[in-house]
Design a protein around this motif. Structure first.
Motif, mmCIF file in Angstrom:
data_model
loop_
_atom_site.group_PDB
_atom_site.id
_atom_site.type_symbol
_atom_site.label_atom_id
_atom_site.label_comp_id
_atom_site.label_asym_id
_atom_site.label_seq_id
_atom_site.Cartn_x
_atom_site.Cartn_y
_atom_site.Cartn_z
ATOM 1 N N VAL A 1 0.830 -1.202 0.000
ATOM 2 C CA VAL A 1 0.000 0.000 0.000
ATOM 3 C C VAL A 1 0.870 1.261 0.000
ATOM 4 N N SER A 2 0.340 2.335 -0.568
ATOM 5 C CA SER A 2 1.043 3.614 -0.491
ATOM 6 C C SER A 2 0.922 4.168 0.927
ATOM 7 N N HIS A 3 2.006 4.784 1.405
ATOM 8 C CA HIS A 3 2.023 5.351 2.747
ATOM 9 C C HIS A 3 2.228 6.852 2.678
ATOM 10 N N TYR A 4 1.847 7.533 3.752
ATOM 11 C CA TYR A 4 2.170 8.944 3.858
ATOM 12 C C TYR A 4 2.761 9.207 5.238
ATOM 13 N N TRP A 5 3.688 10.175 5.281
ATOM 14 C CA TRP A 5 4.441 10.490 6.502
ATOM 15 C C TRP A 5 4.339 11.983 6.772
ATOM 16 N N ASP A 6 4.152 12.347 8.022
ATOM 17 C CA ASP A 6 4.294 13.746 8.420
ATOM 18 C C ASP A 6 5.793 14.041 8.403
ATOM 19 N N ALA A 7 6.226 14.936 7.510
ATOM 20 C CA ALA A 7 7.662 15.143 7.307
ATOM 21 C C ALA A 7 8.355 15.679 8.553
ATOM 22 N N GLU A 8 7.592 16.297 9.455
ATOM 23 C CA GLU A 8 8.218 16.891 10.643
ATOM 24 C C GLU A 8 8.307 15.908 11.803
ATOM 25 N N THR A 9 7.239 15.138 12.036
ATOM 26 C CA THR A 9 7.225 14.252 13.217
ATOM 27 C C THR A 9 7.528 12.800 12.883
ATOM 28 N N GLY A 10 7.346 12.402 11.613
ATOM 29 C CA GLY A 10 7.547 11.001 11.250
ATOM 30 C C GLY A 10 6.330 10.140 11.480
ATOM 31 N N GLU A 11 5.234 10.729 12.008
ATOM 32 C CA GLU A 11 3.991 9.953 12.171
ATOM 33 C C GLU A 11 3.536 9.507 10.786
ATOM 34 N N ASN A 12 3.114 8.245 10.670
ATOM 35 C CA ASN A 12 2.742 7.789 9.331
ATOM 36 C C ASN A 12 1.563 6.838 9.366
ATOM 37 N N ASP A 13 0.964 6.661 8.203
ATOM 38 C CA ASP A 13 -0.152 5.725 8.057
ATOM 39 C C ASP A 13 -0.241 5.348 6.586
ATOM 40 N N CYS A 14 -1.155 4.444 6.269
ATOM 41 C CA CYS A 14 -1.327 4.052 4.865
ATOM 42 C C CYS A 14 -2.736 4.394 4.418
ATOM 43 N N PHE A 15 -2.920 4.480 3.107
ATOM 44 C CA PHE A 15 -4.260 4.699 2.568
ATOM 45 C C PHE A 15 -5.136 3.502 2.918
ATOM 46 N N SER A 16 -6.410 3.769 3.197
ATOM 47 C CA SER A 16 -7.305 2.650 3.517
ATOM 48 C C SER A 16 -8.006 2.184 2.241
#
Length: 605
Positions: free
Chosen positions: A344-359
């Motif tokens: 799956v494609s993921h996205y990351w908050d560039a500042e904190t590193g918090e991340n998740d994937c598309f549902s």
């Protein structure tokens, strides 16, 4: 022109169905360790966005363990090689290197004085070895098994005891040093996947594919009890980890649960249900101070909550397979990094590193390229022969926003007016408002990559013949007006600058070329420096610099007006070439690679 690494978003553990994953902690309780490909990943347990990656193994690494002193890590790979390296310095200097067995290393154990190491796994003449860490000389032998050994542990107090578990459904008990075989443990009916001594050394536990967890006396190896009666889990158990006070342990199982056991009573205190899918099988676990961690088959790392067993406190997501492409988008002023891979494609908050994937259900194969269009959608093309539009606000794969292609897409580009240009094998497709409006076929050349200028008036198509053909976009058609420009070799990537003033092109002859659009695509500059084929290119927001990344593991940042003014990032992702580049701002570059990690670099001109 200095540069510095700013942040590393590490890969997840590389998982294999039915194979236990060893995840280990550091004695000080701050970090935990796991492996992916040729990398050992060290992550901060309090803030997993802080990570360090060790990449000195020539082969895939299978296990890594901290020495009890905390100063060294021993890591073993599939060739049987053990590397012992320093943890205190950023360089991770190699201290010693040995090849104790001839096959894959499955587990490593240290004695509490950090002087002896036991290594087990697969091999031709033996399945394990015990040796002194500083000389490699043997301190006993590991025998008693007829198949590969999965797990080993050494009691962390004297007199030393060692236990192993193997694919021959048995365990072995050793006394030492020098370690000598005492007897076999034949209480399991299937593979023994994990053996672990309690921290106080009073007991050890064995866990097997038969769903049993057995408790033995740590001193004499006699069986004391079994957890959960006949069976501890409905499925095979892959990993166990003791609590720091030696009174409880957790077990991870293929039945998609993790259980917390009261060892004295032999009963489960808590059952953590991790889901119903095959991907929710639990293949590894770690109990470190107050943290309970488990690893799912997806590679996701779950922080378990004793008070709420059906919902982890947090789940660390990311990629466990190579990342193919990357793009950046700002939401409410905050930069987010979007990455595409086999999963799956993921996205990351560039500042904190918090991340998740598309549902939802996304691409069924590798995502080859991704861009963000003006409508705030991530536009992706994949080897599953589709292009997809995914709303950044919803972060949910929509079944309707998919366009099927006649052949496999290789490149995707977007522009104003709802335009998307998709370059496929042997054809070029123009999409408008997510509809296929025009297809170029029977081209007479093989198109490799395409780029729309920001205004959406010109489509540049780069071919394997080194020629870039410029088509004008007229309504819903692409018109060939016979205008071409020439590069040095087969085009590997190209892009217009953000203001549309330049077109940058890279080719397999290791050259980057910039053309000036306003001057009728006249040659502005040529850039040389790559030792191997460059494969990815990205313009900086200032339109004066662009970055290229190649198979030589190097990234160059070029200045359009001065071909000699360049910045080199060497070994960005050691042992892996850079697969994607994107800019967060004029001074921050993001690189992705086949090591499944994302790195941010601070660039100063």
């Amino acid at each position: 022109m200095p540069k510095a690494i700013r942040q590393v978003f590490a890969s997840l553990p590389q998982m294999e169905r039915g194979v236990a994953k060893v995840i280990s902690g550091d004695p000080k309780g701050n970090n935990f360790l796991y492996t992916n490909g040729k990398c050992v990943i060290i992550r901060n347990i309090h803030n997993p966005a802080i990570a360090d990656i060790y990449t000195e193994h020539a082969h895939a690494v299978s296990v890594a363990k901290y020495a009890p002193s905390g100063f060294y890590i021993a890591s073993g790979d599939v060739s049987g090689k053990i590397r012992i390296w320093d943890t205190t310095q950023k360089e991770h200097l190699l201290k010693y290197e040995y090849t104790p067995i001839s096959g894959k290393v499955k587990d490593i154990a240290w004695t509490e004085d950090s002087k002896r190491i036991a290594v087990v796994g697969d091999g031709r003449e033996k399945f394990g070895a015990v040796f002194l860490w500083d000389s490699g000389s043997s301190v006993g032998s590991i025998s008693g098994h007829s198949k590969l050994i999965n797990s080993v542990d050494i009691r962390q107090k004297r007199p030393y005891r060692m236990v192993t578990g193997a694919d021959d459904s048995s365990g072995s008990f050793f006394e030492g040093p020098p370690f000598k075989f005492k007897f076999s443990i034949r209480d399991h009916s299937q593979f023994v996947n994990c053996v672990r001594f309690s921290p106080d050394g009073s007991h050890f536990a064995t866990a097997g594919a038969d769903g049993q967890i057995l408790i033995f006396d740590g001193g004499n190896g006699e069986r004391v009890s079994s957890l959960g009666g006949e069976k501890a889990h409905k499925g095979g158990i892959y990993a166990i980890s003791w609590s720091p006070d030696s009174s409880q342990l957790i077990s991870a199982s293929g039945d998609k649960t993790v259980k917390l056991w009261d060892v004295g009573a032999g009963t489960a205190v808590t059952t953590f249900n991790m889901g119903n899918e095959v991907a929710d099988q639990q293949l590894g676990c770690l109990w470190q101070n107050d943290y309970l961690l488990s690893i799912s088959l997806t590679g996701y790392i779950n922080y378990l909550d004793k008070n709420n067993p059906d919902r982890p406190i947090r789940t660390i997501k990311g990629h466990s397979k190579s990342i193919q492409c990357v793009t950046i988008h700002r939401s409410d002023g905050r930069p987010y990094i979007y990455t595409g891979s086999h999963d799956v494609s993921h996205y990351w908050d560039a500042e904190t590193g918090e991340n998740d994937c598309f549902s939802g259900k996304g691409h069924s194969n590798q995502v080859s390229k991704m861009v963000v269009n003006v409508a705030d959608e991530v536009v992706t093309c994949s080897m599953d022969d589709t292009a997809r539009y995914t709303s950044i606000n919803k972060k949910d794969y929509s079944a309707s926003d998919v366009v099927k292609m006649a052949s496999q897409p290789k490149s995707i580009s977007t522009a104003q007016g709802g335009l998307t240009l998709v370059v496929c094998i042997e054809q070029v497709v123009l999409l408008k408002n997510k509809q296929n409006v025009f297809t170029l076929e029977n081209l007479g050349y093989e198109p490799e990559v395409g780029a729309l200028d920001p205004a959406g008036s010109t489509a540049a198509i780069g071919g394997a013949d080194g020629t870039i053909r410029l088509y004008s976009v007229q309504g819903n058609t692409l018109k060939d007006e016979g205008k071409t420009i020439q590069a040095r070799g087969a085009i590997t990537d190209m892009a217009y600058s953000n203001n549309g003033a330049y077109l940058a092109v890279i080719d397999d002859k290791k050259v980057a070329t910039v053309f000036s659009v306003a001057d009728g695509y006249s040659l502005k500059n040529e850039f040389y420096g790559h030792h191997a084929k460059p494969v990815t290119l990205a313009w900086a927001p200032d339109n004066e610099h662009f970055a290229t990344g190649g198979m030589d593991m190097m990234v160059f940042i070029w200045t359009v007006d001065d071909a000699d003014k360049r910045l080199k990032l060497q070994d960005c992702h050691k042992l892996h070439h850079v697969s994607g580049l994107s800019w967060i701002d004029a001074n921050t570059l993001v690189t992705t690679s086949h090591d499944a990690s994302v790195k941010q670099w601070t660039i100063k001109y």
